[in-house]
Design a protein around this motif. Structure first.
Motif, PDB file in Angstrom:
ATOM      1  N   THR A   5       0.841  -1.194   0.000  1.00 27.07           N
ATOM      2  CA  THR A   5       0.000   0.000   0.000  1.00 27.07           C
ATOM      3  C   THR A   5       0.877   1.245   0.000  1.00 27.07           C
ATOM      4  O   THR A   5       1.896   1.294   0.684  1.00 27.07           O
ATOM      5  N   SER A   6       0.472   2.261  -0.757  1.00 27.21           N
ATOM      6  CA  SER A   6       1.222   3.515  -0.808  1.00 27.21           C
ATOM      7  C   SER A   6       1.232   4.174   0.565  1.00 27.21           C
ATOM      8  O   SER A   6       0.362   3.930   1.398  1.00 27.21           O
ATOM      9  N   ALA A   7       2.237   5.022   0.795  1.00 30.67           N
ATOM     10  CA  ALA A   7       2.389   5.684   2.100  1.00 30.67           C
ATOM     11  C   ALA A   7       1.160   6.517   2.462  1.00 30.67           C
ATOM     12  O   ALA A   7       0.770   6.576   3.628  1.00 30.67           O
ATOM     13  N   ASP A   8       0.522   7.121   1.466  1.00 25.81           N
ATOM     14  CA  ASP A   8      -0.657   7.939   1.763  1.00 25.81           C
ATOM     15  C   ASP A   8      -1.945   7.121   1.783  1.00 25.81           C
ATOM     16  O   ASP A   8      -3.016   7.639   2.068  1.00 25.81           O
ATOM     17  N   GLY A   9      -1.842   5.836   1.457  1.00 26.55           N
ATOM     18  CA  GLY A   9      -2.995   4.944   1.535  1.00 26.55           C
ATOM     19  C   GLY A   9      -4.002   5.065   0.413  1.00 26.55           C
ATOM     20  O   GLY A   9      -5.046   4.434   0.448  1.00 26.55           O
ATOM     21  N   ALA A  27      -9.963   4.321  -3.456  1.00 24.96           N
ATOM     22  CA  ALA A  27     -11.240   5.028  -3.311  1.00 24.96           C
ATOM     23  C   ALA A  27     -12.310   4.426  -4.222  1.00 24.96           C
ATOM     24  O   ALA A  27     -13.456   4.235  -3.814  1.00 24.96           O
ATOM     25  N   THR A  28     -11.917   4.121  -5.463  1.00 28.66           N
ATOM     26  CA  THR A  28     -12.888   3.600  -6.428  1.00 28.66           C
ATOM     27  C   THR A  28     -12.854   2.076  -6.524  1.00 28.66           C
ATOM     28  O   THR A  28     -13.709   1.489  -7.181  1.00 28.66           O
ATOM     29  N   GLN A  29     -11.845   1.469  -5.909  1.00 31.69           N
ATOM     30  CA  GLN A  29     -11.658   0.016  -5.957  1.00 31.69           C
ATOM     31  C   GLN A  29     -11.556  -0.502  -7.386  1.00 31.69           C
ATOM     32  O   GLN A  29     -12.084  -1.556  -7.722  1.00 31.69           O
ATOM     33  N   THR A  30     -10.850   0.280  -8.236  1.00 29.16           N
ATOM     34  CA  THR A  30     -10.657  -0.121  -9.622  1.00 29.16           C
ATOM     35  C   THR A  30      -9.165  -0.225  -9.934  1.00 29.16           C
ATOM     36  O   THR A  30      -8.339   0.456  -9.322  1.00 29.16           O
TER      37      THR A  30
END
Length: 76
Positions: A5-9, A27-30
């Motif tokens: 996962t990226s540091a900013d999530g 956010a969009t799960q895409t």
């Protein structure tokens, strides 16, 4: 399956038996990109902490699939 996962999530990278690395928007799960070019299952992924240079790295077991070949990943 390998995940990071990226540091900013906001996004993550996944890799697995299908020999691809996928980048996901949380956010969009895409899936926002699919990186192809590996010849073997991807066994781990990593994301640079600052995300500014080479944001994703992937690895696989050396010659785990018996091809003896490796290729650079490329976005498709």
């Amino acid at each position: 399956m390998a995940r990071a996962t990226s540091a900013d999530g906001t996004w993550l990278a996944s890799g697995g038996d299908d020999t691809t690395v996928r980048l996901w928007d949380r956010a969009t799960q895409t899936c926002s990109a699919t990186l192809t070019g590996h010849y073997c299952p991807v066994t781990s992924v990593a994301i640079a902490p600052d995300g500014t240079c080479s944001p994703v790295a992937a690895s696989m077991e050396p010659d785990a699939c018996g091809t003896g070949r490796r290729a650079p990943a490329r976005a498709s």
